[in-house]
Write a protein that holds these residues in place. Sequence first.
Motif, PDB file in Angstrom:
ATOM      1  N   TRP A 105      35.416  28.814  42.580  1.00 31.74           N
ATOM      2  CA  TRP A 105      35.849  30.168  42.984  1.00 31.74           C
ATOM      3  C   TRP A 105      34.637  31.068  43.217  1.00 31.74           C
ATOM      4  N   GLN A 106      33.686  31.004  42.289  1.00 31.89           N
ATOM      5  CA  GLN A 106      32.503  31.875  42.421  1.00 31.89           C
ATOM      6  C   GLN A 106      31.652  31.489  43.625  1.00 31.89           C
ATOM      7  N   GLN A 107      31.471  30.176  43.822  1.00 29.71           N
ATOM      8  CA  GLN A 107      30.670  29.729  44.985  1.00 29.71           C
ATOM      9  C   GLN A 107      31.329  30.165  46.291  1.00 29.71           C
ATOM     10  N   ALA A 108      32.673  30.226  46.285  1.00 29.54           N
ATOM     11  CA  ALA A 108      33.381  30.656  47.501  1.00 29.54           C
ATOM     12  C   ALA A 108      33.190  32.152  47.742  1.00 29.54           C
ATOM     13  N   GLY A 109      32.910  32.904  46.679  1.00 34.83           N
ATOM     14  CA  GLY A 109      32.729  34.356  46.829  1.00 34.83           C
ATOM     15  C   GLY A 109      33.724  35.194  46.052  1.00 34.83           C
ATOM     16  N   PHE A 110      34.700  34.517  45.406  1.00 30.69           N
ATOM     17  CA  PHE A 110      35.738  35.260  44.680  1.00 30.69           C
ATOM     18  C   PHE A 110      35.191  35.862  43.387  1.00 30.69           C
ATOM     19  N   ARG A 111      35.853  36.952  42.976  1.00 32.84           N
ATOM     20  CA  ARG A 111      35.535  37.657  41.737  1.00 32.84           C
ATOM     21  C   ARG A 111      36.822  37.695  40.919  1.00 32.84           C
ATOM     22  N   ALA A 112      36.730  37.266  39.652  1.00 30.25           N
ATOM     23  CA  ALA A 112      37.934  37.285  38.798  1.00 30.25           C
ATOM     24  C   ALA A 112      38.220  38.723  38.392  1.00 30.25           C
ATOM     25  N   VAL A 113      39.463  39.185  38.654  1.00 31.91           N
ATOM     26  CA  VAL A 113      39.828  40.564  38.289  1.00 31.91           C
ATOM     27  C   VAL A 113      41.025  40.599  37.342  1.00 31.91           C
ATOM     28  N   GLY A 114      41.551  39.451  36.997  1.00 32.78           N
ATOM     29  CA  GLY A 114      42.674  39.420  36.065  1.00 32.78           C
ATOM     30  C   GLY A 114      43.075  37.991  35.770  1.00 32.78           C
ATOM     31  N   HIS A 115      43.921  37.841  34.774  1.00 35.36           N
ATOM     32  CA  HIS A 115      44.356  36.516  34.330  1.00 35.36           C
ATOM     33  C   HIS A 115      45.798  36.645  33.858  1.00 35.36           C
ATOM     34  N   ILE A 116      46.643  35.724  34.279  1.00 30.84           N
ATOM     35  CA  ILE A 116      48.064  35.794  33.905  1.00 30.84           C
ATOM     36  C   ILE A 116      48.413  34.576  33.058  1.00 30.84           C
ATOM     37  N   VAL A 117      49.129  34.819  31.970  1.00 28.67           N
ATOM     38  CA  VAL A 117      49.633  33.737  31.113  1.00 28.67           C
ATOM     39  C   VAL A 117      51.153  33.798  31.136  1.00 28.67           C
TER      40      VAL A 117
ATOM     41  N   ARG B 165      52.547  17.813  23.358  1.00 26.85           N
ATOM     42  CA  ARG B 165      51.967  17.953  22.020  1.00 26.85           C
ATOM     43  C   ARG B 165      50.597  17.292  22.002  1.00 26.85           C
ATOM     44  N   GLY B 166      49.578  18.022  21.526  1.00 27.56           N
ATOM     45  CA  GLY B 166      48.238  17.467  21.409  1.00 27.56           C
ATOM     46  C   GLY B 166      47.626  18.045  20.158  1.00 27.56           C
ATOM     47  N   PHE B 167      46.446  18.655  20.284  1.00 29.38           N
ATOM     48  CA  PHE B 167      45.868  19.382  19.156  1.00 29.38           C
ATOM     49  C   PHE B 167      46.678  20.643  18.882  1.00 29.38           C
ATOM     50  N   LEU B 168      47.428  21.068  19.897  1.00 26.42           N
ATOM     51  CA  LEU B 168      48.300  22.246  19.805  1.00 26.42           C
ATOM     52  C   LEU B 168      49.615  21.898  20.491  1.00 26.42           C
ATOM     53  N   ASN B 169      50.627  22.700  20.251  1.00 22.67           N
ATOM     54  CA  ASN B 169      51.857  22.599  21.038  1.00 22.67           C
ATOM     55  C   ASN B 169      51.651  23.421  22.310  1.00 22.67           C
ATOM     56  N   ALA B 170      51.679  22.746  23.459  1.00 20.21           N
ATOM     57  CA  ALA B 170      51.376  23.448  24.722  1.00 20.21           C
ATOM     58  C   ALA B 170      52.563  24.311  25.117  1.00 20.21           C
ATOM     59  N   ARG B 171      52.341  25.619  25.197  1.00 18.55           N
ATOM     60  CA  ARG B 171      53.428  26.557  25.490  1.00 18.55           C
ATOM     61  C   ARG B 171      53.026  27.611  26.505  1.00 18.55           C
ATOM     62  N   HIS B 172      52.032  27.317  27.339  1.00 19.88           N
ATOM     63  CA  HIS B 172      51.742  28.311  28.369  1.00 19.88           C
ATOM     64  C   HIS B 172      51.216  27.656  29.648  1.00 19.88           C
ATOM     65  N   GLU B 173      51.352  28.411  30.739  1.00 21.85           N
ATOM     66  CA  GLU B 173      50.679  28.110  32.007  1.00 21.85           C
ATOM     67  C   GLU B 173      49.802  29.316  32.304  1.00 21.85           C
ATOM     68  N   GLN B 174      48.858  29.158  33.201  1.00 26.35           N
ATOM     69  CA  GLN B 174      47.906  30.238  33.420  1.00 26.35           C
ATOM     70  C   GLN B 174      47.397  30.249  34.867  1.00 26.35           C
ATOM     71  N   ALA B 175      47.001  31.452  35.299  1.00 22.31           N
ATOM     72  CA  ALA B 175      46.433  31.610  36.652  1.00 22.31           C
ATOM     73  C   ALA B 175      45.405  32.728  36.615  1.00 22.31           C
ATOM     74  N   TYR B 176      44.377  32.598  37.437  1.00 23.59           N
ATOM     75  CA  TYR B 176      43.419  33.690  37.616  1.00 23.59           C
ATOM     76  C   TYR B 176      43.805  34.518  38.831  1.00 23.59           C
ATOM     77  N   VAL B 177      43.602  35.819  38.715  1.00 26.43           N
ATOM     78  CA  VAL B 177      43.721  36.725  39.858  1.00 26.43           C
ATOM     79  C   VAL B 177      42.309  36.921  40.386  1.00 26.43           C
ATOM     80  N   LEU B 178      42.063  36.432  41.599  1.00 29.82           N
ATOM     81  CA  LEU B 178      40.725  36.459  42.197  1.00 29.82           C
ATOM     82  C   LEU B 178      40.721  37.445  43.357  1.00 29.82           C
ATOM     83  N   ALA B 179      39.655  38.218  43.458  1.00 31.04           N
ATOM     84  CA  ALA B 179      39.585  39.208  44.541  1.00 31.04           C
ATOM     85  C   ALA B 179      38.555  38.777  45.567  1.00 31.04           C
ATOM     86  N   LYS B 180      38.901  39.016  46.835  1.00 29.31           N
ATOM     87  CA  LYS B 180      37.908  38.989  47.912  1.00 29.31           C
ATOM     88  C   LYS B 180      37.591  40.456  48.205  1.00 29.31           C
ATOM     89  N   GLY B 181      36.361  40.854  48.034  1.00 32.34           N
ATOM     90  CA  GLY B 181      35.994  42.247  48.277  1.00 32.34           C
ATOM     91  C   GLY B 181      36.518  43.151  47.173  1.00 32.34           C
TER      92      GLY B 181
END
Length: 221
Positions: free
Chosen positions: A88-100, A109-125
């Motif tokens: 993302w950074q090499q492309a030029g994007f800037r992280a401006v937020g994160h959603i869970v 089930r692993g080291f934790l019980n997986a209970r979320h998905e996630q996405a970054y909000v990336l800005a151009k300009g």
Amino acid sequence: MLTQTDQLIHGDCTQVLPTLPSESIDLVVTDPPYFVRYKDRSGRSIANDDDPGSVLGAFHDLYRILKPDTFCISFYGWNSIAAFFAAWQQAGFRAVGHIVWYKGYTSRRGFLNARHEQAYVLAKGRPAKPMHPIDDVQPWEYSGNLVHPTEKAVSVLKPVIQSFSCAGDVTLDPFAGSGSTLVAAALSGRHYLGIELDAKYVDHARRRLAGVERARTSGLI
Ligand SMILES: C[S@@+](CC[C@H](N)C(=O)[O-])C[C@H]1O[C@@H](n2cnc3c(N)ncnc32)[C@H](O)[C@@H]1O
């Protein structure tokens, strides 16, 4: 040159994206492979889920294709965050937020019980802040994964599209899978453009989108 919108292209987005015009897309919402060699209980897997080289190069073109001062919302796998962030950074994007998205059930089930998905909000300009910002913790809905093994529910995607774009804008998903982002865009009054590698998901997504179009022309939505 304008790209024809409201279509799903069958192909490899790392080859299709370079053919699309610069500064022609208002919003990218995408859910790329997470690089976890995912296999569900019935043995279904995701193309290129073992091959960052066939996925991450797409972000360079996504940045070019987006209009100035716009957003790219990208789901990602937490265990490959270093590779995603570098791309993302090499492309030029800037992280401006994160959603869970919080799941009301354990998806693994692993080291934790997986209970979320996630996405970054990336800005151009320097895009303007949304008129109606959404919370950065959102409720998750299970899609059932009936056709695609990692299908996102339309109800999960709609608030994101509606907050980060305007009616009539074009939303692009280059890893479209079963077409959930495109359906969410169409139901939100946005134009859409999708790319998907796997023919069986392309067929399914096109059927879903035709259903939305039928409902629209019959005045049901
Ligand atoms: C995590 S899934 C997306 C699921 C989608 N959000 C849904 O709701 O159905 C990622 C998709 O990217 C596709 N894919 C992988 N590499 C690709 C590439 N280079 N170009 C286009 N599609 C690709 C896979 O076939 C898979 O359907």
